[in-house]
Design an enzyme around this catalytic site. Sequence first.
Site, PDB file in Angstrom:
ATOM      1  N   LYS A 140      -4.006   4.964   6.408  1.00 53.53           N
ATOM      2  CA  LYS A 140      -2.627   5.434   6.203  1.00 53.53           C
ATOM      3  C   LYS A 140      -2.015   5.858   7.550  1.00 53.53           C
ATOM      4  O   LYS A 140      -0.841   5.607   7.813  1.00 53.53           O
ATOM      5  CB  LYS A 140      -2.586   6.609   5.218  1.00 53.53           C
ATOM      6  CG  LYS A 140      -2.948   6.276   3.791  1.00 53.53           C
ATOM      7  CD  LYS A 140      -2.035   5.273   3.118  1.00 53.53           C
ATOM      8  CE  LYS A 140      -0.678   5.780   2.743  1.00 53.53           C
ATOM      9  NZ  LYS A 140       0.105   4.768   1.974  1.00 53.53           N
TER      10      LYS A 140
ATOM     11  N   TYR B 172      -9.511   5.809   4.021  1.00 51.23           N
ATOM     12  CA  TYR B 172      -8.171   5.972   3.430  1.00 51.23           C
ATOM     13  C   TYR B 172      -7.205   6.691   4.389  1.00 51.23           C
ATOM     14  O   TYR B 172      -6.172   6.111   4.765  1.00 51.23           O
ATOM     15  CB  TYR B 172      -8.233   6.652   2.053  1.00 51.23           C
ATOM     16  CG  TYR B 172      -6.852   6.922   1.495  1.00 51.23           C
ATOM     17  CD1 TYR B 172      -6.062   5.894   0.999  1.00 51.23           C
ATOM     18  CD2 TYR B 172      -6.310   8.209   1.519  1.00 51.23           C
ATOM     19  CE1 TYR B 172      -4.783   6.131   0.520  1.00 51.23           C
ATOM     20  CE2 TYR B 172      -5.030   8.453   1.038  1.00 51.23           C
ATOM     21  CZ  TYR B 172      -4.265   7.414   0.536  1.00 51.23           C
ATOM     22  OH  TYR B 172      -2.987   7.654   0.081  1.00 51.23           O
TER      23      TYR B 172
END
Length: 369
Positions: free
Chosen positions: A163, A159
């Site tokens: 990002k 994650y």
Amino acid sequence: MAEATEIRKLVYLVTGGCGFLGEHVVRMLLQREPRLSELRVFDLHLGPWLEELKTGPVRVTAIQGDVTQAHEVAAAVAGAHVVIHTAGLVDVFGRASPETIYEVNVQGTKNVIEACVQTGTRFLVYTSSMEVVGPNIKGHPFYRGNEDTPYEAVHKHPYPCSKAQAEQLVLEANGREVHGGLPLVTCALRPTGIYGEGHQIMRDFYHQGLRLGGRLFRAIPASVEHGRVYVGNVAWMHVLVARELQRQTALLGGQVYFCYDESPYKSYEDFNMEFLGPCGLRLVETRLLVPYWLLMLLAALNALLQWLLRPLLLYAPLLNPYTLAVANTTFTVSTDKARRHFGYEPLFSWEDSRSRTIRWVRAVEGSAP
Ligand SMILES: NC(=O)C1=CN([C@@H]2O[C@H](COP(=O)(O)OP(=O)(O)OC[C@H]3O[C@@H](n4cnc5c(N)ncnc54)[C@H](O)[C@@H]3O)[C@@H](O)[C@H]2O)C=CC1
Ligand SMILES: C[C@@H](CO)CCC[C@@H](C)[C@H]1CC[C@H]2[C@@H]3[C@H](O)CC4=CC(=O)CC[C@]4(C)[C@H]3CC[C@]12C
């Protein structure tokens, strides 16, 4: 009336517009962007609440689509003046595979950028995350940091990695020539942990507390502080930065901004109790009963169980080695960059944010987990 229609000439697209943050951005744009003529809401899953927005002066167009599909994104972007790209796969619990997380967060963002370039859309706001900075895998605290604070941003989890890659792509795209010859202007907003109406993890904690007879158990020391920001203020920052990006291209283009407001610095659990406490839950001190090594063991056990059970079922509890490390590392932001660059002031005071969230938790009461 004539005056209102005259100034309404802008088309905005919000990707992920039916998510927790996306819905607030959509509603905020309708309330606070008087130049809006059409609002396109693009999401994998469209919410039924969109229907009630279709009666106002702004044309609201719901587009069911997938950011990983370049042609769907290009069709949605064509003719839009501004794109606010909030769509993302927010998964730190192992629900989705790393490949899927990259596909949505990185490839999806590439598709949005390419769509802007091909169709001539000049303004792109990306919803990044504090997670692109930290907490890092070494557990270094980030205490009252700002956009210029040196910090070793080293990640392993898909994650934050996805990002960070997506944010970099967006910032590098600033200045690229779009169809028609003008430059693309981009920026990224980095919310800390968002809370407010619609926050799924808050809902989960609330139901867990009800199941445990009105109690939650403290797992993290109260001294570990977490940056949190109210969803209405994050949405307002998106609306404001999108507006000012069009006016101050040189200053805002290529910049990152943490999202902040007047929410107090507290531990993750103490902060949640600001809302769950008035709804009847209490936080039971367990530090002496549950030492940190035991939590690490439980988190590792959860990870092992997730892996073992994967062929049969999806086991994805809140506690895993990554969430424990994040929850147990201080990460707080203290900055005024957004105020200096585009005049941001929080729209909702801490008292407003708190009472709105409490009202929402109370309404959740009794609803199925
Ligand atoms: N929730 C938080 O505390 C924080 C969230 N963020 C970022 O804010 C953004 C929004 O997050 P939330 O609202 O919390 O998550 P969410 O899961 O509620 O919203 C994401 C939306 O994106 C949509 N989406 C997912 N995959 C898609 C795809 N392939 N194509 C089209 N739409 C797709 C989902 O259907 C959902 O409506 C994300 O980019 C996230 O990384 C950043 C910092 C903190
Ligand atoms: C150890 C548990 C005992 O109660 C508590 C576990 C809490 C965690 C599930 C959360 C603690 C910190 C949260 C993350 C943080 O707010 C930063 C985030 C930013 C994002 O962009 C997405 C969400 C998240 C990773 C958020 C997820 C939930 C926590 C890890």
